[in-house]
Structures are given as structure tokens and as C-alpha cells.
Write an enzyme that holds these catalytic residues in place. Structure first.
Site, short mmCIF file in Angstrom:
data_model
loop_
_atom_site.label_atom_id
_atom_site.label_comp_id
_atom_site.label_asym_id
_atom_site.label_seq_id
_atom_site.Cartn_x
_atom_site.Cartn_y
_atom_site.Cartn_z
N GLU A 255 79.92 162.53 -22.62
CA GLU A 255 78.72 161.96 -22.01
C GLU A 255 78.01 163.15 -21.41
OE1 GLU A 255 76.55 161.32 -19.18
OE2 GLU A 255 78.11 160.21 -18.10
N CYS A 294 73.20 161.04 -14.30
CA CYS A 294 72.97 161.26 -15.72
C CYS A 294 72.10 160.16 -16.31
CB CYS A 294 74.30 161.35 -16.46
SG CYS A 294 75.48 160.10 -15.95
#
Lengths: 514, 514
Positions: A255, A294
Site C-alpha cells: 500500500e 495515505c
């Protein structure tokens, strides 16, 4: 609590000698919070996970492991104020800390709850039976834990949630984990880890904590191990291509970078409720956790005819969000994780300004705190008038309270711009028109791992663009790394192996009850 | 048919100029069967797939694409004798050819049939709704095709099935494909591809055929593309680690080396029906397709007390399987794909003989055919008496009619030996005892992508150790590459992106009907 805290790695069910190494400093005033320990013996930790932790977890059923997660969540809840105290030193406001701490504990609770619908067995059936013959010879997919260990490489922005969002699906799947937190903020991760170990709910070898350098850890893995990485694309790409990772087919879930977009629908007028909802959400995403999520909105795509009005409304709203020392009343935008992180934000902002003009921010704010030692930064809005030819605004992630406003002419252009990020974790659409929404979703869905659609009717229930929920996939294609964490069983897949069983009904029944 | 056939690539919906390049020769007598064409312009093919094929396929619903697969299956069925004629030149017996040709067509039929239970829409719901708020704000995962293209890199052993087992899930998912067959046997793949194009069922741009070098094809891909590779681990590892594949997070699914095992259960005595069933299956797996199946049994694990009896029975059975020119009556073990492939088998056999003794075979058989020009090889059984310390017998795949017999003392040792292959595509267990079977499955499942369990009651319905069924996952962890093809929707996952949608009921209903 006395500072500095001497941090310890936890290996083979023991705390290793305390740290006297590198200093970890407060994001707010630069004071020394903690000392890092020496590197641990990773080979011994791997062996312990394989020989002790894995067998212990595999002996438990999915439901038993779910109860274990519940016990961890309860233990963390009981001692969460210890975590809030440390979290403030990472630069977080109380609200930011809740996102990290309560978000992490909530993930354990949800996974524990989901486990109630999983089998009270060591094998999970996957899908229904497949008729592969005319007789008593039937197909059935099963899922069972890998027989190695999980390596969790976490980012600095969520010291608690980042650990728990990986740990919940891993432990529920039945795999032991070695957790390698980011060094920045490691004291908060260590404190949360310590609470879990001390509560006694975990079998021997189930978790270990590796502070500092991982050394050649990844070169000791094989095809029964699984790496889950959160961090930059640059680091992820280096790790993924390591000869041992490739050669041993080590599972590697990443990720990484994500230039998340929020689209104000083509159907929205300035007096529509969605207009205001959009402005609030963009401002909140820019400033929550000082933009160090994020999933935060980096690109605000709005109809060209509305861009000036959106800009004005955003500037007004951001102007009300006090930035600075989170210990000062009224501060809603805390500090970045450290001065080095602030340098990165400033450097990336400089790149973005080659394509976009600065609307507001871009400076170290003057509200409270020691500006030389605290990693403060003002909410910063950019505007890119030609996003169709721009490159950096779709590719460079300034990991702070920074977003870029961009105009679009029609739905096709909105789709093209959203997809110009080349894959992201989260996208939101603020629109009330089902046809417009479907056109947008049809165009963007394969580029975005999660899509939130908000309007006047559901806004009060909406969980927020940036909130990764344990119920739903967290991960996106392309630039975002291609991983899929959370989302119930989906998030367990990196730790489970599917096997297709072909057998008689009698044998399938026995296997299902294993 | 006149030989040599001048082969053509198929690009941008046209056949490119015919081949005058490298000669492809018959596996049986070395005569020239076909000529390869010059390299095609891969950039133009990629553009066409993205701009024409993708939009055309995405405009169709899953059910419409299922009907398209049915039309392809019907067209291939109507002209299958053309394929059988060419297949014989690859060294295959009629039965081997059926495995390739009918197996491939059957895969299209099953995927077409499975499509009837998929939505008549362009988006597929994935799992149920998730309660993520107390109000009308709900979570729902959806699956939609990636917006790029699929690259299929196929192996030489199944010129028809190898193409179709990748193509069926790809087209059903809604992605266009560029098919790059192995050069050996490419004339058979080209013939099957030609039948599909000529039947008119495929929209423009849906499929293209790239013969010969792929050039820098993989360096032009991005995160919306998907590579499916079948071949050696050595090649797979090179391709997976290419900077563009890693840097763009290009999906890469590999099916590579696999040292598949068959276990004769600890409960079996020489007079149990499973004893004979086991011997038949090992012999069949060794010789079907001349052992050139990625799923073939390479390691026969038997109770130490029975190894001599199993060996005797296998030698007797293999002795009845005539090896040689498949055009000669009585030949049941045809030729390898070519002389180069035979050289590889001989070299790997030599490595294996460092750890295992030769029981039978290892020679070029004398039954019919031109032995210098035909790639014949006898069924070859090895025996390794100390498999716990051996390495090569668990790691080196002699891709021909070669298997190694190994003793085990108890179930734990059988598990350890099965897993010493470090990940495989298929494992079979011949046992009648549910408890023994569960103990074995519990120990081996995370290493094996498919597990077939056969006994006296279900043997008549069993589909065979080596048969990859469209209903069930084909792929395994570790050495086997970590991929998951076939298995219905599972096999479509490399071509679909999951997105978590958060929206009101009204919007979710509209998206579900898109």
C-alpha cells in the site's frame, strides 16, 4: 511517564535489552521522547514464529482467534489514555489521535465480530460445491493459513492503527507476525504492542516486535511467508524486486503512494447542499492528521464554472483551522511527524508549484509552539488550471496538509483526471444525480480501491473520504501498490492459501470440520 | 493442408504478412511443419487493444460475454478435426490431443455456462452489503474489468488448452488479450485462434496473436494491464522483476514449475483397491502428454513397507505402455514436443540420478518412428530411498515421462516430503480413511493449489490428478508461481478490479444495474 523511554524489541516471547541508540524526538518541541534499541537477531525471530507461533495459532479455530482479537481490543481500550499521551508527542491533536488509536481498536473489534460468522474450525470453505462429475466426486475450495509468518512493515503516520489494521486479519487468519514499525513514532507502536502482550491473550510466538533495521530479514523468507508493506512506492519497488522475494514467490502486498481525488459532481450548483459538504470534506481531509493519511484528498476536481467559488469557500474554511502546537486550545491542525517529514513536504510542494499556483498556505504557521523545533505547517491549497497536461499534480504526493484544486469541463474529463493518478486508494464523488454518478463510477472504478458517494441525504452518516473501514477493502491498483487490506475475509487473503479439494461428500464433510 | 504452413500474427483485426522465418518441425519426424513470421509492431497492438477491444468488451454485459464464449466453443467444436491433424505433429497421441483440444473447448463451455449466473450487467457485486453506518450509507464491493489489456504468455505443452484456459476468464471479465504462444507448436495455436476469429463472435480488438519475439512488450504496460504467464520459474522470475512491471505495479500472474506429488495413504494395504488405483494413476500421469503437463505426478510417495510392491506394479504397468510414433497403432506414449525438449529432459534426468536410482526407462524407445528425428522418450521411473535429505528430486522438473518413487514412514514424513516441493499445483491422496486424509490435508493444504482425494468409492468418477478443471483453481504457491487461474470467478480476478463503494441504497441499486 519518564522520558526518554528506552524502547525494546520483543523477540521469542521476551523483551530484549532496552535502547540506548538513536533518539526519537517530539514532533512538537524536539525534546527527546525515546531511545531506539540495538538491532535484534531476525533469524531467531523467524524461527520462533515458524516453530512456536504458527503451530499455536493454527491449533485455534477462526472463532477462537476472533475471541483473542476481542481480548486485545478490550485491553487496549482499558489503557488507551497511555496511548493518547504518547500520541500527542507525534504532533497529533486529540482528534487525530482518536483516528489512530480508536480506529485501530475499532478494527480489532470489527474483525472480532466478523469472526463470529466464520467457522469454528481450522479450515474455511470458500464458495459453494462444484459439480465436477456425475457421481460422488465433488469440488470445494478451502482456505487455510500459510505455514510461515507475516512481516508487517508499517509507515510512520499511524503508529497504532497501522499496526492493528494489518495484525487483525493476520491473526484471525492464523499466522504469526513480526511487526516492524517505522522508527518515527515507534514509541507509540511499542506502547500499544506492550499492552497487547501484557494482557496475556496471545499464544507464545504469535507476535514479535522488531525495532530498527530489519537487516536481511526479507532474504530469509519463502513462499509460505507474506510481507505487508505500507510506505513509499520507491521503497516498495526496491523490496518487491529483491531476488529472494521474486525467486521464492514470497507474497508481497503493498500500500504505497496515492493521489486521491474528490470530485464535485457536474450536477452541483453553488447553492446545492453538496457544494458545502464537498468544501467541508476537502478541508477536513487536508488537515486531519496534518494531511498525513495515505487516503487524504490530494486532488479536488470541480466543474470549471465553480472553481473560483470552491476556492473562495475553501480558503475561508481553511482560515478557520488553527495550525500549530496541538496542546494549545483551538489547534485543529497539529504538527507533521518530524522536521525531516516537513522538509519532504516543502520539497514536494516546490515541485507541485511548477504546475500549480499557491492559493493559501505553504508556510510555517505562527500559532504557538517552537517553530524551529516543532514540525508545523499551514494548510496549503494549490490550484492547477491545466490539469490535463500537468504531470506532477497527479504523481507527487506532498504528505502533509496539501491539496490541489483542478477544474474539469465534463464528466469524461473528470474521469480522465481522476484516473491520471494512475491508481489510488480512495475517491469520493459529491453528487445527487444517480445517472451522473453511474457515469463517473463506470469510468473510474478500476483505478480506485474505494469510492465514497455523498449527497444531501446520506452526509450525516458518511464515514469520511479518508477513513479506511475494517469492513471494506483498503488498497488500490497501480501507483497505490495493488494491495487489498481489510474488508473482512478479503484482508485475510494475503495470509490464507486457497486449495481446491476434489473428494467424496464423506471426505469433504470431514475436512470442513477440521 | 499443405506444409509448411506460413504462420501469421493477427494484429489490429488483420492478419499480418505470412511467415518466411524460423522453421517449426514435427516432433515425430523432423519435417518442416510451419514457418514463423517477422516480429509484429507490439505498440500498435497494445494501442488497438486499449482503444478498440477494451471499450467493445466493456460495453457488453457478463452474460453477453458468456454467450460469446459459447459461440467460440461451438466454432472450435465444428472444426476440431483440423486441430487434431496438427496436434499429431506435436507428438501427441489422439488421447493426448483430446486432453488439449477438448479440454480447451470444454473450458470455454464451462465458463460460458458459469456466466449464466453472473449479472446481466457491466459490474459484478462482490459479497454482500456491509453495515458501515446507522443510516442509509452502506458498503458494497464491486468488481469491474481493468481498462487495459491482458498479455497471455503461454507454454508449449498445451497449444490449444493453454490459450483457452487463459482466454475464457479474460474475455468473460471484459478485457482484450494479446496472446503470445510458445514458438514450439505455434501452428496449432494459430489454427485454433484462426477458427475463433473466423467465426465472427468476437468484437473488434478483443484478441490479437503475437507470434515470435515479444520485444519490449512488457515495458509498455501499466497498472491497468495484466500479464498471465505459464512457463519456467527462471523465465517468470526474470519477467516479474522487470523495472516496468514492478514500477507500474503491472499485475503478473505466474504458473511455473511444480513437483506434484501423489501420496498412497498410510492406511492402504497391497490388496486394497486404492493400491491398484494409485499405480494406474501414477502410470497414466507419467505417460499422458508424454509427461509434459505442469500438473503431472513427479513424486510418488508411498509407505516404506510397500515401496517394492508399488515399484514392481508400476514397472509392469509401464511396460505395457508402448512408446513411440503416435501414428503407429498401440502407441500410448507419444513424442516430446521436440528434440531440444528431449535434451532438457535428459539433462534433468541426469541431475535426478545423482539422488535417485533408475528403475526403468531413461532411454529412447525402439518402438517405431525415426529415433534421430522424433523426440521419443521411454517412461522413466526413478527411486529415491532417502528423500528426506534429497534436494533435486523435490526441485528439478524433468518435463517428460519421468517420476520418482519415494518411501515415507508415517503421515508426518509424508507431509514433510510433499511440502519439500515448496509449493505445487496438484497433489493427490489415495486413501479410504477420513482421519488419515484430514491429517494429511491439514499438513499439506497451504502448499498445494489443488488436492484430489481418491478411494474405491469415487474412483470411477475421479477426473484425474493432472486435469485442471475450469471449475477449480489452477495454480499453487511458492515454486508453482503463486497464481490462481480457472475456478470460475477466481480465474477472472487477475482481470477485475475490486472497488469498495460507500453510498446510499438508491445509488448502490443504480450501480448494480450498470
Amino acid at each position: 511517564m519518564t522520558y526518554p523511554i528506552a524502547l525494546c524489541s520483543y523477540a521469542r516471547d521476551h523483551w530484549l535489552p532496552a535502547g540506548e541508540g538513536a533518539q526519537l524526538v517530539s514532533a512538537i518541541d524536539g525534546s527527546t521522547v525515546a531511545l531506539m534499541p540495538d538491532a535484534a537477531d531476525s533469524a531467531a525471530m523467524l524461527q520462533h514464529a515458524r516453530e512456536v507461533g504458527g503451530p499455536a495459532l493454527r491449533a485455534m479455530t477462526f472463532q477462537e482467534r476472533g475471541k483473542m482479537l476481542r481480548a486485545l481490543a478490550d485491553a487496549l481500550t482499558a489503557r488507551k489514555e497511555e496511548l493518547y499521551a504518547l500520541s500527542a508527542l507525534t504532533g497529533a491533536t486529540r482528534s487525530d489521535s482518536a483516528f489512530d488509536i480508536e480506529g485501530g481498536i475499532g478494527t480489532l473489534f470489527v474483525y472480532s465480530s466478523k469472526a463470529k460468522s466464520l467457522p469454528d474450525a481450522r479450515v474455511m470453505l470458500d464458495g459453494g460445491r462444484e459439480a465436477i462429475s456425475k457421481g460422488d466426486f465433488i469440488g470445494q475450495h478451502i482456505l487455510a493459513p500459510l505455514r510461515g509468518l507475516a512481516i508487517h512493515i508499517n509507515a510512520y503516520n499511524f503508529p497504532v492503527w497501522g499496526m492493528l489494521e494489518k495484525l487483525a486479519p493476520t491473526l484471525l487468519a492464523g499466522m504469526p507476525a513480526i511487526i516492524k514499525p517505522a522508527t518515527v513514532g515507534a514509541y507509540l507502536t511499542e506502547a500499544a504492542f506492550r499492552i497487547m502482550v501484557e494482557c496475556g491473550a496471545l499464544p507464545a510466538g504469535a507476535v514479535q516486535l522488531l525495532l530498527g533495521s530489519a537487516g536481511d530479514l526479507l532474504d530469509q523468507l519463502d513462499g509460505q511467508d507474506s510481507v505487508a508493506f505500507t510506505g513509499s512506492a520507491a521503497t516498495a519497488n526496491q523490496l518487491k524486486a529483491r531476488p529472494n522475494i521474486v525467486g521464492q514467490t514470497v507474497r508481497f502486498s503493498a500500500e504505497q503512494d496515492s493521489l486521491n481525488a474528490a470530485i464535485l459532481g457536474p450536477d452541483i450548483s453553488p447553492d446545492a447542499p453538496e457544494f458545502d459538504l464537498y468544501v467541508r470534506e476537502v478541508a477536513r481531509e487536508m488537515t486531519q492528521k496534518a494531511g498525513q493519511k495515505c487516503t487524504a484528498i490530494r486532488r479536488a476536481l470541480v466543474p470549471a464554472s465553480l472553481i473560483d467559488q470552491v476556492q473562495d469557500a475553501l480558503v475561508t474554511r481553511l482560515g478557520k483551522i488553527g495550525a500549530g502546537d496541538p496542546r494549545i486550545d483551538g489547534t485543529r491542525l497539529g504538527a507533521l511527524a518530524g522536521l525531516a517529514q516537513r522538509e519532504d513536504v516543502i520539497a514536494n510542494l516546490s515541485t507541485l508549484r511548477g504546475e500549480a499556483e499557491l492559493v493559501t498556505g505553504g508556510v510555517i504557521p505562527e500559532l504557538g509552539g517552537d517553530l524551529d523545533k516543532g514540525a508545523f505547517f499551514a494548510a496549503t491549497l494549490l490550484r492547477c488550471n491545466d490539469p490535463g497536461t500537468a504531470r506532477a499534480v497527479h504523481a507527487v504526493e506532498a504528505f502533509g496538509p496539501v491539496a490541489t484544486l483542478m477544474p474539469y469541463d465534463d464528466a469524461d474529463e473528470a474521469i480522465a483526471l481522476a484516473n491520471a493518478g494512475e491508481g489510488s486508494l480512495a475517491l469520493s464523488i459529491f453528487s445527487h444525480d444517480a445517472a451522473e454518478i453511474c457515469a463517473l463510477v463506470g469510468g473510474v472504478s478500476s483505478f480506485h480501491g474505494r469510492i465514497m458517494i455523498v449527497d444531501r441525504d446520506n452526509a450525516e452518516f458518511a464515514t469520511g473520504h479518508g477513513a479506511a473501514l475494517p469492513h471494506l477493502q483498503h488498497g488500490g491498483p497501480g501507483r497505490a501498490g495493488g494491495g487489498a487490506e481489510l474488508g473482512g475475509v478479503i484482508g485475510m487473503m494475503p495470509y490464507l492459501q486457497r486449495s481446491a479439494i476434489q473428494a467424496s461428500d464423506r471426505i469433504l464433510a470431514a475436512i470442513g470440520g477440521m
